[in-house]
Scaffold this active site. Sequence first.
Site, mmCIF file in Angstrom:
data_model
loop_
_atom_site.group_PDB
_atom_site.id
_atom_site.type_symbol
_atom_site.label_atom_id
_atom_site.label_comp_id
_atom_site.label_asym_id
_atom_site.label_seq_id
_atom_site.Cartn_x
_atom_site.Cartn_y
_atom_site.Cartn_z
ATOM 1 N N TRP A 26 0.835 -1.204 0.000
ATOM 2 C CA TRP A 26 0.000 0.000 0.000
ATOM 3 C C TRP A 26 0.875 1.261 0.000
ATOM 4 O O TRP A 26 0.514 2.281 -0.591
ATOM 5 C CB TRP A 26 -0.953 0.024 1.194
ATOM 6 C CG TRP A 26 -1.507 1.397 1.426
ATOM 7 C CD1 TRP A 26 -1.166 2.274 2.406
ATOM 8 C CD2 TRP A 26 -2.475 2.075 0.589
ATOM 9 N NE1 TRP A 26 -1.861 3.449 2.254
ATOM 10 C CE2 TRP A 26 -2.663 3.355 1.151
ATOM 11 C CE3 TRP A 26 -3.178 1.719 -0.558
ATOM 12 C CZ2 TRP A 26 -3.548 4.283 0.596
ATOM 13 C CZ3 TRP A 26 -4.054 2.644 -1.114
ATOM 14 C CH2 TRP A 26 -4.230 3.904 -0.542
ATOM 15 N N ASP B 209 5.508 -13.232 -5.224
ATOM 16 C CA ASP B 209 4.691 -12.377 -4.366
ATOM 17 C C ASP B 209 3.221 -12.729 -4.606
ATOM 18 O O ASP B 209 2.665 -12.440 -5.667
ATOM 19 C CB ASP B 209 4.962 -10.903 -4.708
ATOM 20 C CG ASP B 209 4.305 -9.932 -3.742
ATOM 21 O OD1 ASP B 209 3.292 -10.306 -3.123
ATOM 22 O OD2 ASP B 209 4.806 -8.804 -3.623
#
Length: 332
Positions: free
Chosen positions: A116, A270
């Site tokens: 984020w 990821d």
Amino acid sequence: MTDLYPPIQPYARGMLEVDAGIAIYWETSGNPDGKPVVVLHGGPGSGSAPLTRQHFDPAAYRIVLFDQRGAGRSTPAAGAPGADPSRNTTWHLVADLERLREHLRIERWQVFGGSWGATLGLAYAQTHPERVSEIVLRGVFTARQRELDWIYRGGAGNLFPEDWERFLAALPAADRADPLAGYHRLVFDPDPAVSEPAAVAWSGWEGAIVSAVPQQGFRTGYARPAFAVPFARLALRYFAHGAWLEPDQLLRDAGKLAGIPGAIVQGRYDVVCPPVTAYELHRAWPDAELSILPHAGHAVTDPGVLAGLRAATDRFRPQPGPTSRNQVKVRA
């Protein structure tokens, strides 16, 4: 941890009022006369971490950490009495960053963020490119619907089926077709007996998939109610609104970053933020160097991530001169 600089303590800290009744925690460490860098934490809602000071040469950098609205030591916390959720959006955070830069009397700074924090860093840099010297990103996330669908509507569940089953099991059967909406309803329930277990289950899913090799430490840490409740509340609210971004906005507007040097450090495996987003960003922003790490997932402690981040920040640090490592006394 040889890819980290030694631990240091802040030499200054404070609370900055950024809106009526809203204050953000900030701190500075390293060299007071060094190159400014601001660290953007993930989440939304996870809060700043002392370890992130260690990504930077403390003799070369003036390191700024802060907690975003509603997170960490900023006040009020998400969901606390007096917290107005309508005053916590991506664009409020972008404005807070500018307020903090002005408060600290910084002309331009390096922007450093992961997950984020990468989203917020891109939004800030595209809004204020003249205030950004370089950008270092890890685990790129741009809050597009397809990225949210991957994490919360079954994509990642193909790789972690047992954890995905537990994630869904915490929802009533009627909510399992749309876990984002279902968890949003539960986490914002006024009854703590409903909202807290839901927040822990939501956050626990993140802890299960954050590393390429699942680790109990992540599972335990993400499941702590003190972490999970504000984390889940902020994340769910942001994701329910698409982070207040237009579709594909951060990739569409990557041209606004032209001329700003960058480094993108991305784990090949990821699961939280698959590497396709980092690759697409690199294609749209050729001033950024992309490093895809062959053995890493999303976690900063996965193989090669710390080394990749140190290489990036060392690449952008000032050349030796009047404030070289041997001549500056770093305040611990």
